[in-house]
Write a protein that holds these residues in place. Structure first.
Motif, mmCIF file in Angstrom:
data_model
loop_
_atom_site.group_PDB
_atom_site.id
_atom_site.type_symbol
_atom_site.label_atom_id
_atom_site.label_comp_id
_atom_site.label_asym_id
_atom_site.label_seq_id
_atom_site.Cartn_x
_atom_site.Cartn_y
_atom_site.Cartn_z
ATOM 1 N N GLY A 141 -14.634 3.932 -29.856
ATOM 2 C CA GLY A 141 -15.292 4.928 -29.018
ATOM 3 C C GLY A 141 -16.681 5.278 -29.505
ATOM 4 N N SER A 142 -17.003 4.914 -30.748
ATOM 5 C CA SER A 142 -18.333 5.216 -31.277
ATOM 6 C C SER A 142 -19.407 4.318 -30.682
ATOM 7 C CB SER A 142 -18.340 5.082 -32.803
ATOM 8 O OG SER A 142 -18.082 3.738 -33.192
ATOM 9 N N PHE A 143 -18.976 3.194 -30.077
ATOM 10 C CA PHE A 143 -19.936 2.333 -29.381
ATOM 11 C C PHE A 143 -20.139 2.899 -27.983
ATOM 12 C CE2 PHE A 143 -21.034 -1.299 -26.645
ATOM 13 C CZ PHE A 143 -22.185 -1.726 -27.301
ATOM 14 N N ARG A 144 -21.357 3.281 -27.693
ATOM 15 C CA ARG A 144 -21.635 3.994 -26.448
ATOM 16 C C ARG A 144 -21.900 3.024 -25.296
ATOM 17 N NH1 ARG A 144 -26.377 7.940 -27.529
ATOM 18 N NH2 ARG A 144 -25.821 8.644 -25.434
ATOM 19 N N HIS A 145 -21.243 3.294 -24.171
ATOM 20 C CA HIS A 145 -21.531 2.573 -22.930
ATOM 21 C C HIS A 145 -21.254 3.502 -21.771
ATOM 22 C CE1 HIS A 145 -17.265 1.911 -21.937
ATOM 23 N NE2 HIS A 145 -17.064 1.565 -23.200
ATOM 24 N N ASP A 146 -21.539 3.041 -20.563
ATOM 25 C CA ASP A 146 -21.500 3.914 -19.393
ATOM 26 C C ASP A 146 -20.299 3.691 -18.489
ATOM 27 O OD1 ASP A 146 -24.328 5.337 -19.452
ATOM 28 O OD2 ASP A 146 -24.624 3.261 -20.043
ATOM 29 N N GLY A 147 -19.337 2.922 -18.965
ATOM 30 C CA GLY A 147 -18.138 2.706 -18.171
ATOM 31 C C GLY A 147 -17.691 1.266 -18.190
ATOM 32 N N MET A 148 -16.535 1.054 -17.597
ATOM 33 C CA MET A 148 -15.919 -0.281 -17.588
ATOM 34 C C MET A 148 -15.295 -0.549 -16.227
ATOM 35 S SD MET A 148 -12.915 -1.677 -20.132
ATOM 36 C CE MET A 148 -12.168 -3.313 -19.901
ATOM 37 N N ILE A 149 -15.429 -1.778 -15.786
ATOM 38 C CA ILE A 149 -14.781 -2.202 -14.545
ATOM 39 C C ILE A 149 -14.046 -3.506 -14.794
ATOM 40 C CG2 ILE A 149 -16.868 -3.391 -13.711
ATOM 41 C CD1 ILE A 149 -15.926 -2.472 -10.840
ATOM 42 N N VAL A 150 -12.834 -3.588 -14.296
ATOM 43 C CA VAL A 150 -12.042 -4.817 -14.376
ATOM 44 C C VAL A 150 -12.026 -5.410 -12.980
ATOM 45 C CG1 VAL A 150 -9.867 -5.865 -15.066
ATOM 46 C CG2 VAL A 150 -10.637 -3.762 -16.182
ATOM 47 N N ALA A 151 -12.720 -6.551 -12.823
ATOM 48 C CA ALA A 151 -12.926 -7.125 -11.490
ATOM 49 C C ALA A 151 -12.811 -8.646 -11.529
ATOM 50 C CB ALA A 151 -14.309 -6.713 -10.977
ATOM 51 N N PRO A 152 -11.715 -9.165 -11.015
ATOM 52 C CA PRO A 152 -10.545 -8.473 -10.473
ATOM 53 C C PRO A 152 -9.597 -8.056 -11.591
ATOM 54 C CG PRO A 152 -10.214 -10.829 -10.318
ATOM 55 C CD PRO A 152 -11.592 -10.634 -10.894
ATOM 56 N N CYS A 153 -8.677 -7.188 -11.257
ATOM 57 C CA CYS A 153 -7.703 -6.701 -12.230
ATOM 58 C C CYS A 153 -6.318 -7.229 -11.867
ATOM 59 C CB CYS A 153 -7.693 -5.172 -12.253
ATOM 60 S SG CYS A 153 -6.531 -4.449 -13.445
ATOM 61 N N SER A 154 -5.752 -8.043 -12.741
ATOM 62 C CA SER A 154 -4.412 -8.577 -12.506
ATOM 63 C C SER A 154 -3.364 -7.490 -12.730
ATOM 64 C CB SER A 154 -4.146 -9.751 -13.455
ATOM 65 O OG SER A 154 -4.087 -9.294 -14.799
ATOM 66 N N MET A 155 -2.175 -7.716 -12.236
ATOM 67 C CA MET A 155 -1.098 -6.750 -12.426
ATOM 68 C C MET A 155 -0.681 -6.677 -13.892
ATOM 69 S SD MET A 155 -0.586 -5.265 -9.562
ATOM 70 C CE MET A 155 -2.373 -5.384 -9.381
ATOM 71 N N LYS A 156 -0.812 -7.779 -14.623
ATOM 72 C CA LYS A 156 -0.509 -7.759 -16.059
ATOM 73 C C LYS A 156 -1.503 -6.866 -16.795
ATOM 74 C CE LYS A 156 -0.194 -10.637 -20.184
ATOM 75 N NZ LYS A 156 -0.312 -12.006 -20.751
ATOM 76 N N THR A 157 -2.780 -6.999 -16.465
ATOM 77 C CA THR A 157 -3.794 -6.164 -17.109
ATOM 78 C C THR A 157 -3.607 -4.707 -16.718
ATOM 79 O OG1 THR A 157 -5.372 -7.989 -17.200
ATOM 80 C CG2 THR A 157 -6.263 -5.756 -17.338
#
Length: 225
Positions: free
Chosen positions: A94-110
């Motif tokens: 969490g100390s590494f700063r970023h502005d968000g994450m998107i999983v595209a596409p997102c499998s049902m396993k993920t």
């Protein structure tokens, strides 16, 4: 493609106030690899934004099948590439700063891995960290029809703070090509991060006058009946 060290000053320390805005993009094995690829292409054209890619082995297989693209071709679109097996990467903290994450596409396993906090690879770990830091996590889930496990996992992920964003076509935009449909969906997903973009989508400006008149006539007829 550049490494994290290339975003630092000559002395090895980040320039004060110079941190680029960062979006983490994960591509998994669900159908729809084009969504993640298109996002990488868009971010590459935006000044001040840095893309961090995590590409799973299944994601490579799907992209090869659907797009004819190799791992190297996809990774070349990203600013920074992380191995899905590198559980000690910057994104795992969490100390590494970023502005968000998107999983595209997102499998049902993920989806299941994120919903249950498994952190068994860098995708689920990065999502887990982003959620605990209260950063935006968007999951473009791709499956149909859905069973009860899928639905419950979506509820669990939502309760944790993630946004479930299925890549559903917006037919009100009257797309003429598959590319227009994909770009519209990508634009709506990027809106969730307040990422500026142009030319990706047709925003709703209200129903066309002709359709409004027809709607009013139908309502009047219903009142008479």
């Amino acid at each position: 493609m550049h490494t994290l060290s290339e975003t630092s000053s000559a002395g090895g320390r980040p320039q004060p106030g110079a941190r680029p805005r960062r979006l983490v993009i994960a591509i998994t094995g669900a159908s729809g690899a084009i969504y993640g690829v298109r996002m990488l292409q868009v971010l590459r054209s935006l000044p001040g934004w840095e893309s961090h890619l995590i590409l799973s082995a299944s994601g490579v297989l799907t992209a090869t099948q659907e797009l004819g693209m190799s791992r190297g071709e996809i990774e070349s679109l990203a600013d920074v590439v992380h191995s899905v097996k590198d559980i000690g990467a910057t994104l795992s903290s969490g100390s590494f700063r970023h502005d968000g994450m998107i999983v595209a596409p997102c499998s049902m396993k993920t989806l299941a891995g994120i919903a249950h906090g498994l952190s068994d690879n860098l995708i689920s770990r990065a999502a887990d960290v982003a959620l605990k830091e209260r950063r935006r996590v968007v999951l473009m889930v791709r499956e149909s029809p859905l069973n009860l496990a899928h639905l419950r996992n979506m509820v669990a992920a939502t309760e944790m703070g993630a946004i479930i964003c299925p890549p559903v076509p917006a037919f009100y935009a009257c797309p003429e090509t598959l590319e227009e449909m994909v770009s519209h969906t990508v634009g709506r997903a990027l809106d969730l991060f307040d990422i500026p973009h142009e030319g990706l989508l047709v925003r709703w400006a209200g129903m066309a006058p002709m359709h409004r008149n027809r709607q009013a006539e139908t309502a009047d007829a219903a009142d008479v009946c």
